[in-house]
Write an enzyme that holds these catalytic residues in place. Structure first.
Site: not given
Ligand SMILES: *Cc1c(COP(=O)(O)O)cnc(C)c1O
Length: 360
Positions: A102, A171, A195
């Site tokens: 990511w 993030d 998540k």
């Molecule tokens: C799932 C995830 C993403 C991507 O999320 P989307 O909603 O599919 O764009 C980005 N960063 C992390 C850490 C993730 O777990």
């Protein structure tokens, strides 16, 4: 019909109590004679749902008044570009640390907008660790520093919030609300909902007010300017009202569990048990340096990789779903977010022990 043990990395398990409430509300929300999905986003009902969700999130995370909370679309992936579009504020470079898939995606996207200084990377260690702080090559003129607090694919989680001299951006997609985070340490936090917050389709951005407002000078489209959304309470365009409502139910559920402090205790216990079993087994292994092991995403391999498909087949037929590891790393991964009950982790441990006995 019995509900399975769902270890999906995302979209992930939701609390059963939340699903039941949504079911109860579905045809007739609080006596209004229609569902949440069928109401105007300008209606009193939806505005109330939206405001309550924001307030509950503020309470749960202790978000200071100097921060805006935005409910956006486009997933965490859109934030990979919205962040440089909004936060460069006349500067030409930003610092990023590369700790997994990511981070890499965030870096690649930011490179479209500015010079990206990758301060350190653990790619040569197959993303099994976080580079030592003493090795980071920070740039004091960076517009901001970006890191991925929890790498969902590699199962690597920072053990503490890094200290840097520029605005800190993170993030938190796969670890938000899993434990307390001191929001005041950050310039911006973002998280896709699917998540630990709710269903896919809504993304939370928590941004310090003084960092907003510089995007307009960059001919950034209105929809990608944080200020547009902040000025209109995230209702500049039609928001994903049902996802927002479900996120609100999850926030209420978290409050009822005792908030993020209580969740942290449960999450630590769940993770400790699972890693403990893996480390003690001699059959399963986790490659991540122990202090950086994620509480939310637990990747593991079997001693004999030719047993992977048999493991997954038996897991499936015993009600343990979505344990296949990410295609980029292979093996298995158990995602044990807030909504995955401790009893599911206990049951998984039991299943894994049985499998080891029969095949180890
Ligand atoms: C799932 C995830 C993403 C991507 O999320 P989307 O909603 O599919 O764009 C980005 N960063 C992390 C850490 C993730 O777990």
């Amino acid at each position: 019909m019995a509900r399975v043990h769902n270890f999906c990395a995302g979209p992930a398990a939701l609390p059963e109590a939340v699903l039941k409430q949504a079911q109860e509300d579905l045809l007739d929300f609080q006596g209004h004679g229609l569902s949440v999905m069928e109401m105007s986003h300008r209606s009193k009902e939806i505005v109330t749902i939206a405001e309550q969700a924001e307030q509950d999130l503020r309470d749960l995370m202790g978000i200071p008044d100097t921060y805006k909370v935005l409910f956006l679309q486009g997933g965490a992936s859109s934030q990979f570009s919205m962040i440089p579009m909004n936060l460069l504020r006349g500067k030409t470079s930003a610092d990023y640390i590369n700790t997994g898939q990511w981070s890499k995606k965030a870096i690649k996207e930011a490179q479209r907008f500015c010079k990206v200084n990758v301060v350190a990377s653990s790619e040569e260690q197959s993303f099994s660790t976080v580079p030592a702080r003493s090795e980071w090559k920070l740039n004091s003129d960076a517009a901001y520093f970006h890191y991925t607090h929890n790498e969902t694919i590699g199962g690597v989680e920072f053990d503490k919030i890094p200290k840097v001299d520029v605005p800190l951006v993170t993030d938190l997609s796969s670890t938000i609300l899993s434990r307390p985070f001191d929001v005041s340490r950050f310039g911006l936090i973002y998280a896709g909902a699917q998540k630990n917050i709710g269903p896919a389709g809504i993304t939370v951005v928590i941004v310090r007010e003084d960092l907003m407002g510089a995007a307009a000078t960059n001919s950034v489209p209105s929809m990608f300017d944080y200020k547009t959304h902040a000025d209109s309470d995230s209702m500049y365009n039609t928001p994903p009202t049902f996802a927002w409502y479900l996120a609100g139910l999850v926030f209420k559920w978290l409050k009822a569990q005792g908030g993020v402090e209580a969740m942290a205790k449960i999450n630590q216990r769940k993770a400790d048990k699972l890693y403990g079993m893996i480390d003690g087994s001699g059959f399963y292994a986790n490659p991540v340096e122990p202090i950086y092991r994620s509480w939310m995403n637990v990747p593991f391999t079997l001693g004999d990789a030719s047993l992977d498909s048999e493991f997954l087949k038996q897991a499936d037929s015993n009600g343990f779903l979505n344990l296949k590891g990410h295609r980029s790393v292979g093996g298995m991964r158990a995602s044990i977010y807030n909504a995955v009950p401790e009893s599911s982790v206990d049951a998984l441990i039991g299943f894994m022990k049985d499998f080891e006995q029969n095949h180890g």
